[in-house]
Design a protein around this motif. Structure first.
Motif, short mmCIF file in Angstrom:
data_model
loop_
_atom_site.label_atom_id
_atom_site.label_comp_id
_atom_site.label_asym_id
_atom_site.label_seq_id
_atom_site.Cartn_x
_atom_site.Cartn_y
_atom_site.Cartn_z
N THR A 202 0.93 -1.28 0.04
CA THR A 202 -0.13 -0.08 -0.01
C THR A 202 0.80 1.35 -0.03
O THR A 202 0.63 2.31 -0.75
CB THR A 202 -0.84 0.07 1.19
N ALA B 24 2.32 1.49 -3.39
CA ALA B 24 1.56 2.07 -4.55
C ALA B 24 1.02 3.57 -4.10
O ALA B 24 0.78 4.36 -5.27
CB ALA B 24 0.04 1.40 -4.30
N ALA B 25 0.99 3.95 -3.10
CA ALA B 25 0.70 5.46 -2.67
C ALA B 25 1.80 6.30 -3.30
O ALA B 25 1.69 7.32 -3.79
CB ALA B 25 0.62 5.50 -1.26
N ARG C 166 1.65 14.05 -14.16
CA ARG C 166 0.75 14.54 -15.04
C ARG C 166 0.37 16.01 -14.81
O ARG C 166 0.00 16.47 -15.95
CB ARG C 166 -0.57 13.75 -14.60
N LEU D 110 3.92 5.46 -5.60
CA LEU D 110 3.98 5.71 -7.16
C LEU D 110 2.69 6.62 -7.66
O LEU D 110 2.73 7.31 -8.62
CB LEU D 110 3.78 4.22 -7.86
N GLY D 111 1.56 6.64 -6.98
CA GLY D 111 0.39 7.36 -7.38
C GLY D 111 0.95 8.98 -6.97
O GLY D 111 0.53 9.61 -7.99
N LYS D 112 1.62 9.18 -6.04
CA LYS D 112 1.83 10.72 -6.03
C LYS D 112 2.74 11.18 -7.04
O LYS D 112 2.71 12.12 -7.60
CB LYS D 112 2.64 10.92 -4.60
N ARG D 113 3.81 10.29 -7.27
CA ARG D 113 4.78 10.68 -8.58
C ARG D 113 4.17 10.72 -9.77
O ARG D 113 4.32 11.44 -10.52
CB ARG D 113 5.77 9.42 -8.49
N GLY D 114 2.98 9.78 -9.90
CA GLY D 114 2.45 9.89 -11.25
C GLY D 114 1.44 11.16 -11.34
O GLY D 114 1.37 11.77 -12.34
N GLY D 115 0.89 11.63 -10.16
CA GLY D 115 0.16 12.84 -10.19
C GLY D 115 0.85 13.92 -10.38
O GLY D 115 0.49 14.85 -11.13
N LYS D 116 2.25 14.19 -9.93
CA LYS D 116 3.19 15.25 -10.30
C LYS D 116 3.33 15.46 -11.65
O LYS D 116 3.40 16.32 -12.43
CB LYS D 116 4.22 15.27 -9.40
#
Length: 77
Positions: free
Chosen positions: A37, A40-41, A51, A43-49
């Motif tokens: 978890t 995944a969090a 984007r 990676l999600g934060k990195r992906g949001g930045k």
């Protein structure tokens, strides 16, 4: 999925809850968030930045406008 008093995930069914409690009691698993978890969090934060950096100001504005409309629609009478 239900959450415990500190926000940790808990199984929704009685049998799953009993199995999880037994695993915590025997030390098979630790109570709290799983490492997957956290990964995944991150990676999600990195992906949001990434984007946000790739969007134009107009695109960001449009996304924000749609989100604001959805919030007002949801909370309105």
């Amino acid at each position: 999925m239900p959450r415990g008093p500190k926000g940790e995930k808990r199984p929704a069914d009685v049998i799953g809850s009993a199995i999880m409690i037994a695993r915590i009691a025997t030390g098979e698993i630790e109570e709290g968030t799983e490492p997957e978890t956290k990964a995944a969090a991150a990676l999600g934060k990195r992906g949001g930045k990434a984007r946000a950096a790739s969007l134009t100001p107009e695109q960001r504005s449009e996304i924000a406008r749609v989100a604001a409309e959805a919030r007002w629609k949801k909370g309105g009478s």
